[in-house]
Write a protein that holds these residues in place. Structure first.
Motif, PDB file in Angstrom:
ATOM      1  N   VAL A  51       0.843  -1.205   0.000  1.00 13.47           N
ATOM      2  CA  VAL A  51       0.000   0.000   0.000  1.00 13.47           C
ATOM      3  C   VAL A  51       0.877   1.254   0.000  1.00 13.47           C
ATOM      4  CG1 VAL A  51      -1.642   1.338   1.411  1.00 13.47           C
ATOM      5  CG2 VAL A  51      -2.011  -1.115   1.039  1.00 13.47           C
ATOM      6  N   LEU A  52       1.949   1.235   0.795  1.00 14.87           N
ATOM      7  CA  LEU A  52       2.821   2.417   0.872  1.00 14.87           C
ATOM      8  C   LEU A  52       3.529   2.703  -0.447  1.00 14.87           C
ATOM      9  CD1 LEU A  52       4.467   1.982   4.416  1.00 14.87           C
ATOM     10  CD2 LEU A  52       2.632   3.548   3.766  1.00 14.87           C
ATOM     11  N   GLN A  53       3.936   1.650  -1.171  1.00 15.25           N
ATOM     12  CA  GLN A  53       4.654   1.895  -2.433  1.00 15.25           C
ATOM     13  C   GLN A  53       3.717   2.147  -3.608  1.00 15.25           C
ATOM     14  OE1 GLN A  53       6.674  -0.907  -4.769  1.00 15.25           O
ATOM     15  NE2 GLN A  53       5.024  -2.392  -4.740  1.00 15.25           N
ATOM     16  N   SER A  54       2.414   1.975  -3.365  1.00 18.07           N
ATOM     17  CA  SER A  54       1.439   2.149  -4.444  1.00 18.07           C
ATOM     18  C   SER A  54       1.161   3.621  -4.727  1.00 18.07           C
ATOM     19  CB  SER A  54       0.153   1.423  -4.054  1.00 18.07           C
ATOM     20  OG  SER A  54      -0.706   1.355  -5.140  1.00 18.07           O
ATOM     21  N   SER A  55       1.117   4.428  -3.665  1.00 14.85           N
ATOM     22  CA  SER A  55       0.866   5.866  -3.822  1.00 14.85           C
ATOM     23  C   SER A  55       1.244   6.558  -2.520  1.00 14.85           C
ATOM     24  CB  SER A  55      -0.608   6.122  -4.151  1.00 14.85           C
ATOM     25  OG  SER A  55      -1.436   5.637  -3.111  1.00 14.85           O
ATOM     26  N   SER A  56       1.266   7.892  -2.541  1.00 13.98           N
ATOM     27  CA  SER A  56       1.559   8.642  -1.316  1.00 13.98           C
ATOM     28  C   SER A  56       0.733   9.930  -1.356  1.00 13.98           C
ATOM     29  CB  SER A  56       3.054   8.979  -1.243  1.00 13.98           C
ATOM     30  OG  SER A  56       3.373   9.994  -2.184  1.00 13.98           O
ATOM     31  N   ALA A  57       0.870  10.773  -0.342  1.00 17.31           N
ATOM     32  CA  ALA A  57       0.096  12.017  -0.320  1.00 17.31           C
ATOM     33  C   ALA A  57       0.444  12.896  -1.530  1.00 17.31           C
ATOM     34  CB  ALA A  57       0.361  12.767   0.980  1.00 17.31           C
ATOM     35  N   TYR A  59       2.127  11.856  -4.375  1.00 13.43           N
ATOM     36  CA  TYR A  59       1.928  11.109  -5.633  1.00 13.43           C
ATOM     37  C   TYR A  59       0.733  10.186  -5.400  1.00 13.43           C
ATOM     38  CZ  TYR A  59       6.641  12.886  -6.011  1.00 13.43           C
ATOM     39  OH  TYR A  59       7.731  13.725  -6.000  1.00 13.43           O
ATOM     40  N   ALA A  60      -0.462  10.722  -5.653  1.00 14.88           N
ATOM     41  CA  ALA A  60      -1.693  10.061  -5.177  1.00 14.88           C
ATOM     42  C   ALA A  60      -2.142   8.869  -6.022  1.00 14.88           C
ATOM     43  CB  ALA A  60      -2.819  11.080  -5.087  1.00 14.88           C
ATOM     44  N   SER A  61      -1.357   8.496  -7.023  1.00 12.46           N
ATOM     45  CA  SER A  61      -1.689   7.282  -7.788  1.00 12.46           C
ATOM     46  C   SER A  61      -0.387   6.570  -8.130  1.00 12.46           C
ATOM     47  CB  SER A  61      -2.416   7.643  -9.083  1.00 12.46           C
ATOM     48  OG  SER A  61      -1.503   8.276  -9.974  1.00 12.46           O
ATOM     49  N   THR A  62      -0.499   5.284  -8.450  1.00 10.13           N
ATOM     50  CA  THR A  62       0.692   4.509  -8.823  1.00 10.13           C
ATOM     51  C   THR A  62       1.337   5.113 -10.061  1.00 10.13           C
ATOM     52  OG1 THR A  62      -0.379   2.559  -7.908  1.00 10.13           O
ATOM     53  CG2 THR A  62       1.490   2.162  -9.341  1.00 10.13           C
ATOM     54  N   THR A  63       0.507   5.574 -10.996  1.00 10.38           N
ATOM     55  CA  THR A  63       1.024   6.181 -12.234  1.00 10.38           C
ATOM     56  C   THR A  63       1.855   7.416 -11.916  1.00 10.38           C
ATOM     57  OG1 THR A  63      -1.035   5.451 -13.247  1.00 10.38           O
ATOM     58  CG2 THR A  63       0.314   6.979 -14.546  1.00 10.38           C
ATOM     59  N   ALA A  64       1.348   8.270 -11.009  1.00  9.41           N
ATOM     60  CA  ALA A  64       2.073   9.502 -10.659  1.00  9.41           C
ATOM     61  C   ALA A  64       3.414   9.171  -9.994  1.00  9.41           C
ATOM     62  CB  ALA A  64       1.220  10.350  -9.722  1.00  9.41           C
ATOM     63  N   SER A 126      -6.790   9.713   4.186  1.00  9.07           N
ATOM     64  CA  SER A 126      -7.761  10.775   4.469  1.00  9.07           C
ATOM     65  C   SER A 126      -8.258  10.498   5.886  1.00  9.07           C
ATOM     66  CB  SER A 126      -8.911  10.759   3.461  1.00  9.07           C
ATOM     67  OG  SER A 126      -9.422   9.466   3.335  1.00  9.07           O
ATOM     68  N   GLY A 127      -8.108  11.501   6.738  1.00  8.33           N
ATOM     69  CA  GLY A 127      -8.451  11.308   8.149  1.00  8.33           C
ATOM     70  C   GLY A 127      -7.494  10.305   8.763  1.00  8.33           C
ATOM     71  N   SER A 128      -8.049   9.255   9.353  1.00  8.57           N
ATOM     72  CA  SER A 128      -7.173   8.240   9.948  1.00  8.57           C
ATOM     73  C   SER A 128      -7.353   6.905   9.228  1.00  8.57           C
ATOM     74  CB  SER A 128      -7.475   8.090  11.441  1.00  8.57           C
ATOM     75  OG  SER A 128      -8.851   7.817  11.598  1.00  8.57           O
ATOM     76  N   ALA A 129      -7.372   6.979   7.888  1.00  5.65           N
ATOM     77  CA  ALA A 129      -7.525   5.757   7.079  1.00  5.65           C
ATOM     78  C   ALA A 129      -6.746   5.910   5.774  1.00  5.65           C
ATOM     79  CB  ALA A 129      -8.996   5.512   6.774  1.00  5.65           C
ATOM     80  N   PHE A 130      -6.159   4.788   5.314  1.00  9.77           N
ATOM     81  CA  PHE A 130      -5.516   4.781   3.997  1.00  9.77           C
ATOM     82  C   PHE A 130      -6.584   4.972   2.919  1.00  9.77           C
ATOM     83  CE2 PHE A 130      -1.976   2.361   6.054  1.00  9.77           C
ATOM     84  CZ  PHE A 130      -0.935   3.155   5.599  1.00  9.77           C
ATOM     85  N   ASP A 131      -6.142   5.391   1.746  1.00  5.56           N
ATOM     86  CA  ASP A 131      -7.040   5.533   0.602  1.00  5.56           C
ATOM     87  C   ASP A 131      -7.715   4.184   0.325  1.00  5.56           C
ATOM     88  OD1 ASP A 131      -8.034   6.772  -1.916  1.00  5.56           O
ATOM     89  OD2 ASP A 131      -6.733   5.237  -2.808  1.00  5.56           O
ATOM     90  N   LYS A 132      -9.051   4.199   0.324  1.00  3.17           N
ATOM     91  CA  LYS A 132      -9.835   2.955   0.240  1.00  3.17           C
ATOM     92  C   LYS A 132      -9.552   2.182  -1.053  1.00  3.17           C
ATOM     93  CE  LYS A 132     -14.563   1.381   1.197  1.00  3.17           C
ATOM     94  NZ  LYS A 132     -14.897   0.488   0.137  1.00  3.17           N
ATOM     95  N   GLU A 133      -9.508   2.900  -2.156  1.00  9.84           N
ATOM     96  CA  GLU A 133      -9.309   2.252  -3.466  1.00  9.84           C
ATOM     97  C   GLU A 133      -7.954   1.532  -3.524  1.00  9.84           C
ATOM     98  OE1 GLU A 133      -9.094   3.844  -7.963  1.00  9.84           O
ATOM     99  OE2 GLU A 133     -10.576   4.872  -6.703  1.00  9.84           O
TER     100      GLU A 133
END
Length: 426
Positions: A51-57, A59-64, A126-133
């Motif tokens: 999950v951490l290597q998939s995206s970050s704040a 770079y919000a998508s794997t593509t980015a 977002s808040g206290s949860a990882f991006d759901k998708e």
């Protein structure tokens, strides 16, 4: 510059290992975090790095995230999970060009650090949860990774051997966790685990390349700061020798049988006779000139493959072989004969010298890559010891026939696991 001379610096919440070397054209960052293997956390923990290597704040998508890696002259990032003894280890590896070798003087070392810090400390939440998708996508991928072990019968039979052999020990847990536990992971409870891991894990950062130690230390202390902690240490447990060998046969629709045998070596990395154990394994089954390969595969033509490998931090040796279903008893007989031969010292000086030479070459090949070098150095962190590579090579070279025989006589046969075909049981 000695490519294996490591300077270890105490940072806030982690150790920084700087290996200055002009051997590579790239700089490599390897972030390792380890915690005791537990049934409650293993599946969540296996999902976290994905999950951490998939995206970050930022770079919000794997593509980015991947296109930014391309901008950094094709930097590479990947994650890995492993079991080292009773510990579960997460690794993040980032390899980036060294700006010294580029006409553009872009500060790539700093940019590499910034990206690593972004991935580790600034997740896509977002808040206290990882991006759901992201979490849902990675959960699907995790189920496939766990399933892929079942589909690869060679790997599956090794996993099953360890499950049977280490039934009540954490080491029986599979590195990617359990499919049955994946669905219960939510963006909220995974984020909670992320916070716990970065608060409690033993964390180490390796920076390898033609770098300046002071620069590395300054950038690291600016970008990566965590709470100080006393990492959880697992005391080595004495496992009692079985009164009789644990024999397990499992039937599936397979044409080729998988015979996997587990031994307790009663020796781990850091023990004085660990180097003799390495040489023992090399003569017994580690290489193509070994007893198992020659006697089980070549001479008797009983196996499609036959080899042994060590688990250095758990004190195990596993023999893996692929055999025709009808050859089970004969294959076990010949494997047992090779072990008896080792216990009696029935091997030549030539076998001993050849094995030492092959191990030396193997180690030197491993440290030819920065990630391989990190794996060798990290043994010391896991074992809470400090064995220099030169010591490793010297001690192995000094190993005598008598020491190998002594090691052989410490080894206990524990479990025989055979994955066999349906028709064999009829």
């Amino acid at each position: 510059m000695d490519a294996t001379a490591e300077k270890i610096l105490e940072m806030q919440g982690y150790k920084l290992h700087v290996i200055q070397t002009d051997k590579y054209k790239t700089n490599t960052f390897v972030w390792k975090m380890k915690a005791p293997l537990t049934k409650e956390d293993v599946t969540k923990r296996a999902l976290l790095p994905q999950v951490l290597q998939s995206s970050s704040a930022k770079y919000a998508s794997t593509t980015a995230l991947r296109s930014y890696l391309d901008e950094l002259y094709g930097a590479t990032l990947f994650v890995d999970l492993s079991k080292k003894g009773e510990y579960h280890v997460i690794s993040f590896s980032l390899e980036i060009a060294n700006e010294k070798f580029l006409s553009d003087s872009s500060p790539l070392l700093k940019k590499g650090f910034e990206l690593l810090a972004e991935i580790l400390t600034n997740p896509n939440v977002s808040g206290s949860a990882f991006d759901k998708e992201t979490v849902e996508k990675e959960k699907r991928a995790q189920k496939q990774r766990i399933q892929s072990v079942f589909d690869d019968k060679m790997r599956y039979s090794n996993v099953r051997l360890l499950q049977e052999m280490c039934k009540d020990e954490p080491y029986a847990l599979e590195v990617n966790g359990d499919t049955a536990d994946v669905d219960a992971i939510t963006p909220e409870n995974l984020y909670e685990y992320f916070q716990t891991a970065f608060l409690e894990d033993e964390m180490d950062l390796y920076v390898i390349g033609d770098v300046n130690e002071e620069d590395v230390k300054k950038i690291a202390s600016d970008l990566l700061q965590f709470e100080n902690r006393t990492p959880k240490k697992i005391e080595r447990e004495k496992v009692n020798k079985r009164s009789e060998v644990n024999e397990v046969k499992e039937e599936q629709d397979v044409k080729q049988g998988k015979l996997n045998i587990g031994y307790r070596t009663n020796i781990v990395y850091g023990d004085p006779d660990y180097f003799a154990l390495q040489v023992f394994n090399g003569i017994f089954g580690g290489f193509s000139h070994s007893k198992l390969f020659i006697n089980v595969r070549e001479k008797a033509s009983l196996a499609y493959y036959a080899a042994s490998r060590l688990e250095s931090h758990k004190g195990l040796m596993m023999v893996m072989s692929g055999i025709d279903l009808k050859n089970y008893d004969q294959a076990i007989g010949i494997i047992n004969e090779q072990m008896e031969a080792m216990k009696k010292g029935d091997f030549t000086d030539q076998e001993l010298e050849q094995t030492k030479a092959v191990i030396r070459n193997q180690i030197l090949e491993t440290i030819d890559t920065s990630r391989g070098l990190t794996e060798i150095l990290y043994h010391n962190v896991v074992a809470h010891t400090d064995i220099k590579l030169d010591t490793w090579l010297t001690e192995m070279d000094k190993t005598t026939k008598e020491e190998i025989v002594a090691v052989a006589n410490k080894i206990d046969l524990d479990t025989i696991y055979f994955l066999t075909g349906m028709e064999a049981g009829k």
